[in-house]
Design an enzyme around this catalytic site. Structure first.
Site, PDB file in Angstrom:
ATOM      1  CE  LYS A  46      47.826  31.462  32.308  1.00  0.00           C
ATOM      2  NZ  LYS A  46      47.527  30.277  33.251  1.00  0.00           N
ATOM      3  CE  LYS A  50      42.550  37.342  31.093  1.00  0.00           C
ATOM      4  NZ  LYS A  50      42.913  36.034  30.418  1.00  0.00           N
ATOM      5  CE  LYS A  73      42.656  32.948  38.200  1.00  0.00           C
ATOM      6  NZ  LYS A  73      42.502  32.199  38.454  1.00  0.00           N
TER       7      LYS A  73
HETATM    8  P1  TYM Z   1      40.598  30.396  35.895  1.00  0.00           P
HETATM    9  O1  TYM Z   1      40.761  29.607  36.399  1.00  0.00           O
HETATM   10  O2  TYM Z   1      41.712  31.638  34.748  1.00  0.00           O
HETATM   11  O3  TYM Z   1      39.100  31.073  35.486  1.00  0.00           O
HETATM   12  C1  TYM Z   1      38.365  30.903  35.275  1.00  0.00           C
HETATM   13  C2  TYM Z   1      36.974  30.895  34.373  1.00  0.00           C
HETATM   14  O4  TYM Z   1      36.841  32.850  34.339  1.00  0.00           O
HETATM   15  C3  TYM Z   1      36.891  32.923  32.917  1.00  0.00           C
HETATM   16  N1  TYM Z   1      37.750  34.192  33.062  1.00  0.00           N
HETATM   17  C4  TYM Z   1      37.152  35.258  33.154  1.00  0.00           C
HETATM   18  N2  TYM Z   1      35.482  35.655  32.381  1.00  0.00           N
HETATM   19  C5  TYM Z   1      34.889  37.002  31.698  1.00  0.00           C
HETATM   20  N3  TYM Z   1      36.394  37.811  31.312  1.00  0.00           N
HETATM   21  C6  TYM Z   1      37.186  38.085  32.138  1.00  0.00           C
HETATM   22  N4  TYM Z   1      38.432  38.854  32.078  1.00  0.00           N
HETATM   23  C7  TYM Z   1      37.901  36.139  32.448  1.00  0.00           C
HETATM   24  N5  TYM Z   1      39.249  36.251  33.194  1.00  0.00           N
HETATM   25  C8  TYM Z   1      39.085  34.373  33.316  1.00  0.00           C
HETATM   26  C9  TYM Z   1      38.194  32.306  32.137  1.00  0.00           C
HETATM   27  O5  TYM Z   1      37.279  32.051  30.795  1.00  0.00           O
HETATM   28  C10 TYM Z   1      37.270  30.984  33.272  1.00  0.00           C
HETATM   29  O6  TYM Z   1      36.036  29.841  31.952  1.00  0.00           O
HETATM   30  N6  TYM Z   1      42.409  27.052  31.965  1.00  0.00           N
HETATM   31  C11 TYM Z   1      41.144  27.046  32.714  1.00  0.00           C
HETATM   32  C12 TYM Z   1      40.604  26.177  34.242  1.00  0.00           C
HETATM   33  C13 TYM Z   1      40.326  24.669  33.231  1.00  0.00           C
HETATM   34  C14 TYM Z   1      39.441  24.582  32.885  1.00  0.00           C
HETATM   35  C15 TYM Z   1      39.662  22.282  32.911  1.00  0.00           C
HETATM   36  C16 TYM Z   1      38.203  25.281  32.763  1.00  0.00           C
HETATM   37  C17 TYM Z   1      41.565  23.500  33.882  1.00  0.00           C
HETATM   38  N7  TYM Z   1      40.345  22.302  33.335  1.00  0.00           N
HETATM   39  C18 TYM Z   1      38.041  22.372  32.405  1.00  0.00           C
HETATM   40  C19 TYM Z   1      37.019  24.528  31.689  1.00  0.00           C
HETATM   41  C20 TYM Z   1      37.210  22.661  31.616  1.00  0.00           C
HETATM   42  C21 TYM Z   1      41.542  28.652  33.959  1.00  0.00           C
HETATM   43  O7  TYM Z   1      43.081  28.944  34.028  1.00  0.00           O
HETATM   44  O8  TYM Z   1      40.639  28.894  34.366  1.00  0.00           O
END
Ligand code: TYM
Length: 330
Positions: free
Chosen positions: A112, A193, A196
């Site tokens: 990022k 992958k 967004k």
């Molecule tokens: P975020 O908001 O980017 O994504 C949410 C969840 O979706 C999963 N994900 C995917 N899984 C499979 N294939 C894909 N192409 C794909 N794109 C996204 C992500 O792995 C995630 O589980 N850092 C985290 C948010 C967070 C969090 C937490 C998660 C903040 N605090 C505490 C768990 C526990 C994130 O950016 O997710």
């Protein structure tokens, strides 16, 4: 019951199919097996530039989608991170126990920060706030996609470090990553992958998207050379991704799909999958809209969730304060 916590960022107007298949599906399932805490992580969402009005709307849309997907406030605690101030409070303490180099090794940060012009300290400490989210609830399991594995390793390291230094305090959490769906690929560029931030519109399917656009995107998904419909992520990433999506949404095994499509072409598979995905998304979009029609009720659900979450987070933080040598928070 073991406890589970996970979070998702409200950084788009809709979640995408990767979010659902990689993580949110497990969130729904784990309501029945775990004491479940789920949060919309709006504090994380401001690590990249944002607009206040848009963020406020997206937090609500995110919560409405989670309810539409099947989170049930009677069976889980659903809340918005900024309503529970213990998260940034614990994050500060953990930041003071995180090595600068250790945080700098996070590949998501490197990724990022190389793409954004505006690289803040918050983007750097992002995974430490994530650690606070998890450790405050003493979660045993954290359902996420494969891209969060490294962050979860850091969380485990921080928990262990704190416990070693101050005496047993935190539960060391396990990442819960479903192997088959841990990474859903971009439809237009199946070598990477679905994301967004990085995917173009043709590569990503939003849960709230128009059924006809969904059909069109599936039908124009990039597939591989050859014509056999077989699962082989290495050599046939496009078709394998479609098979994964199909198999999970339609609850049919990949082996059965391979058999059903034996002798048929990519076009046949895509045509059927287009209907499967459109049929899956349509009712979610409709239920999301109906939750958004009553924002007062939605906000009430989130406030009740935040109160329940804060009871747990506050108790953990009070113990941490004691261990650290702070005075009791008032
Ligand atoms: P975020 O908001 O980017 O994504 C949410 C969840 O979706 C999963 N994900 C995917 N899984 C499979 N294939 C894909 N192409 C794909 N794109 C996204 C992500 O792995 C995630 O589980 N850092 C985290 C948010 C967070 C969090 C937490 C998660 C903040 N605090 C505490 C768990 C526990 C994130 O950016 O997710």
């Amino acid at each position: 019951r073991p406890r589970v916590l996970s979070g998702i960022q409200p950084t788009a107007d809709s979640f995408h199919l990767g979010n659902y298949l990689g993580a949110l599906r497990s969130w729904v399932d784990m309501q029945d097996t775990h004491d479940a805490y789920y949060c919309v992580v709006d504090l994380h969402a401001i690590t990249i530039s944002h607009e206040p009005k848009v963020l406020r709307r997206r937090s609500r849309v995110a919560a409405a989608q989670l309810l539409a997907l099947g989170l049930d406030p009677q069976r889980c605690t659903l809340f918005v991170q900024s309503q529970v101030p213990e998260h940034p409070m614990l994050s500060w303490i953990l930041e003071c126990h995180t090595g600068f180099g250790e945080a700098g090794r996070m590949t998501q940060f490197k990724d990022k920060s190389s793409k954004n012009e505006r690289v803040t300290v918050g983007l750097f400490t992002y995974p430490v706030l994530q650690a606070a989210d998890i450790l405050l609830y003493r979660a045993d399991a954290v359902p996420v996609g494969e891209d969060q594995r490294q962050h979860l390793e850091l969380v485990r390291d921080l928990a262990q470090r704190f416990n070693t230094t101050y005496g047993k305090m935190f539960v060391v959490p396990e990442a819960h990553i479903v192997k088959e769906t841990g990474t859903i690929q971009d439809l237009a560029e199946p070598s990477r992958k679905m994301s967004k931030s990085a995917s173009g519109p043709a590569g990503i399917i939003d849960l709230l998207e128009e059924p006809n656009r969904i059909r069109k995107k599936i039908k124009s998904a990039v597939t591989d050379t050859g014509r056999e419909i077989t699962y082989d992520p290495e050599n046939k990433p496009g078709i394998s991704n479609l098979l994964t999506i199909y198999s999970t949404l339609a609850k049919v095994s990949i082996a059965d799909l391979e058999r059903d499509y034996d002798g048929k072409g990519y076009g046949d598979l895509k045509k059927d999958l287009a209907e499967v995905v459109a049929d899956f998304c349509a009712p979610i979009a409709e239920r999301t809209r109906s939750y958004l029609d009553d924002v007062a009720e939605l906000d009430k659900i989130l406030l009740a969730g935040a109160e329940k979450a804060q009871a747990v987070a506050g108790a953990t933080l009070a113990r941490v304060y004691d261990k650290i040598g702070f005075r009791t928070p008032v």
